[in-house]
Design an enzyme around this catalytic site. Structure first.
Site, short mmCIF file in Angstrom:
data_model
loop_
_atom_site.label_atom_id
_atom_site.label_comp_id
_atom_site.label_asym_id
_atom_site.label_seq_id
_atom_site.Cartn_x
_atom_site.Cartn_y
_atom_site.Cartn_z
CE LYS A 85 -5.52 -8.60 -5.82
NZ LYS A 85 -5.49 -7.83 -4.66
CE LYS A 92 -4.17 -2.11 1.70
NZ LYS A 92 -5.04 -2.41 2.83
CE LYS A 139 -10.59 -0.69 -4.03
NZ LYS A 139 -10.42 -2.12 -3.81
P1 ADP Z 1 -8.44 -4.46 -4.56
O1 ADP Z 1 -7.19 -5.29 -4.77
O2 ADP Z 1 -9.12 -4.17 -5.85
O3 ADP Z 1 -8.16 -3.21 -3.74
P2 ADP Z 1 -9.54 -5.46 -2.12
O4 ADP Z 1 -8.17 -5.56 -1.55
O5 ADP Z 1 -10.47 -4.41 -1.60
O6 ADP Z 1 -9.43 -5.35 -3.72
O7 ADP Z 1 -10.23 -6.88 -1.95
C1 ADP Z 1 -11.53 -7.16 -1.46
C2 ADP Z 1 -11.78 -8.66 -1.48
O8 ADP Z 1 -11.73 -9.16 -2.82
C3 ADP Z 1 -10.73 -9.48 -0.70
O9 ADP Z 1 -11.36 -10.60 -0.10
C4 ADP Z 1 -9.78 -9.93 -1.75
O10 ADP Z 1 -9.10 -11.11 -1.41
C5 ADP Z 1 -10.71 -10.15 -2.95
N1 ADP Z 1 -9.99 -9.92 -4.21
C6 ADP Z 1 -9.52 -8.71 -4.65
N2 ADP Z 1 -8.93 -8.84 -5.85
C7 ADP Z 1 -9.00 -10.17 -6.17
C8 ADP Z 1 -8.56 -10.94 -7.29
N3 ADP Z 1 -7.95 -10.38 -8.32
N4 ADP Z 1 -8.80 -12.27 -7.28
C9 ADP Z 1 -9.44 -12.86 -6.23
N5 ADP Z 1 -9.90 -12.18 -5.14
C10 ADP Z 1 -9.68 -10.85 -5.11
#
Ligand code: ADP
Ligand code: TRP
Length: 321
Positions: free
Chosen positions: A190, A110, A193
């Site tokens: 991966k 982060k 956002k």
């Molecule tokens: P981002 O990476 O977009 O900021 P978050 O960290 O807010 O997403 O993730 C919210 C939930 O979605 C978590 O449980 C996370 O493990 C899942 N998640 C986020 N991105 C993925 C992905 N590419 N594949 C599988 N699960 C994901």
């Protein structure tokens, strides 16, 4: 069995969020006592505009309900409506070794993404542990990127139990589904956002969704040549939504050659659009009835708070408060 998961209200939901966290949580609501919440305290680490935070909470609640979270089966609330969780965070902080938090990769990631460093960001996993432990949770469905936070939670619970008494806190298990543990984004990294590679589950229009999907990175094999389905993000994404027969047909067609990648992207677009269409319709209904969403969150908070209070009282008494 108590199933618990949370998600930050940090923007629009993408298909990684849906397949990694929401869909497994929705499926599990039939298998136990499901507790799901919107992690707005956590979002204070990255969202500093109060209006944006409020709007994101409302949008996330609406989207989760539209995707199938059933308030008759699952308790659904806003994290900040159960402030007991912050008191437990402090108590847990006092059994959490610094080294445990220093090893967390999400903090470093982060910071690398440009999120301002703060004590809250560093202590984020302790608040997450508290979210889980304050409800005696057994199972936590999440994507793979949350695995380390679950390990920290388990460590904290065991340290607490070592110091204050066996079985005071329930040690939870993560539930990570291999097939959707890491959903790839438009560029194969991966989907996130933060990486500008996400396909939102509710893109504003069909045209926008099609445009996104056309951006999926492919190689430059000419139209008529055979193509390798192995390692293709397009096929990987298709397999997350299409039936095994449909996936096989796409793989066979790749190997046979004769079609350009645009043709397969169109197939992927149609599959994803149709998959989310019923949820999109349900979402329109919910947007038109905001008081229903408020009522669900309020009823959920009441139920969650009563449970949290009991566990917090048990912990307070165990530590001598
Ligand atoms: P981002 O990476 O977009 O900021 P978050 O960290 O807010 O997403 O993730 C919210 C939930 O979605 C978590 O449980 C996370 O493990 C899942 N998640 C986020 N991105 C993925 C992905 N590419 N594949 C599988 N699960 C994901
Ligand atoms: N850290 C999680 C994420 O970024 C959100 C979260 C907060 C969470 N508390 C939780 C997930 C408790 C599961 C259980 O996605």
């Amino acid at each position: 069995m108590r199933i618990l998961s949370g998600i930050q209200p940090s923007g629009r939901l993408h298909i990684g969020n849906y397949l990694g966290m929401m869909e497994p949580s929705i499926r599990l609501q039939d298998e136990g006592d499901a507790f799901y919440f919107i992690a707005d305290y956590h979002s204070l680490t990255s969202i500093h505009d109060p209006e944006e935070l409020r709007q994101n909470v409302r949008d996330l609640a609406t989207d989760f309900l539209a995707c199938g979270l059933d308030p008759e089966k699952a308790t659904f609330w806003r994290q900040s409506a159960v402030p007991e969780v912050t008191e437990l965070t402090w108590i847990l902080s006092c059994v959490t070794p610094m080294g445990l938090l220093e090893r967390c990769v999400s903090y470093k990631d982060k910071i690398a993404q440009g999120i301002t460093s703060s004590h809250g960001l560093f202590a984020y996993p302790v608040l997450q542990a508290s979210d889980i432990l304050i409800f005696d949770s057994n199972v936590v469905p999440v994507g793979k990127d949350q695995k380390q936070h679950l390990e920290v939670t388990r460590d904290i619970a065991m340290k607490f139990n070592d110091r204050y008494g066996e079985d005071l806190l329930v040690v939870p298990e993560p539930r990570i589904r291999e097939a959707t543990a890491v959903v790839p984004g438009l560029d194969g990294q991966k989907m996130s956002k933060s990486y500008d590679n996400a396909i939102d589950i509710f893109e504003d229009t069909e045209k926008k969704l099609r445009k996104k999907i056309m951006k999926i990175v492919t190689d430059s094999t000419p139209v008529e040549d055979p193509k390798d389905p192995e390692g293709s993000y397009l096929v990987q994404l298709y397999s997350l939504f299409a039936s095994p027969d449909e996936v096989k047909a796409m793989e066979d067609s790749f190997r046979a050659g004769g079609e350009g990648y645009g043709f397969y992207k169109q197939q992927l677009f149609e599959t994803i659009w149709n998959f989310f269409l019923p949820m999109r319709e349900r979402r329109d209904e919910l947007v038109a009835d905001p008081s229903y969403v408020d009522d669900v969150l309020e009823a959920g908070a009441k139920k969650a708070r009563a449970k949290a209070r009991k566990v917090l009282d048990r912990v307070r008494s165990a530590v001598g408060l």
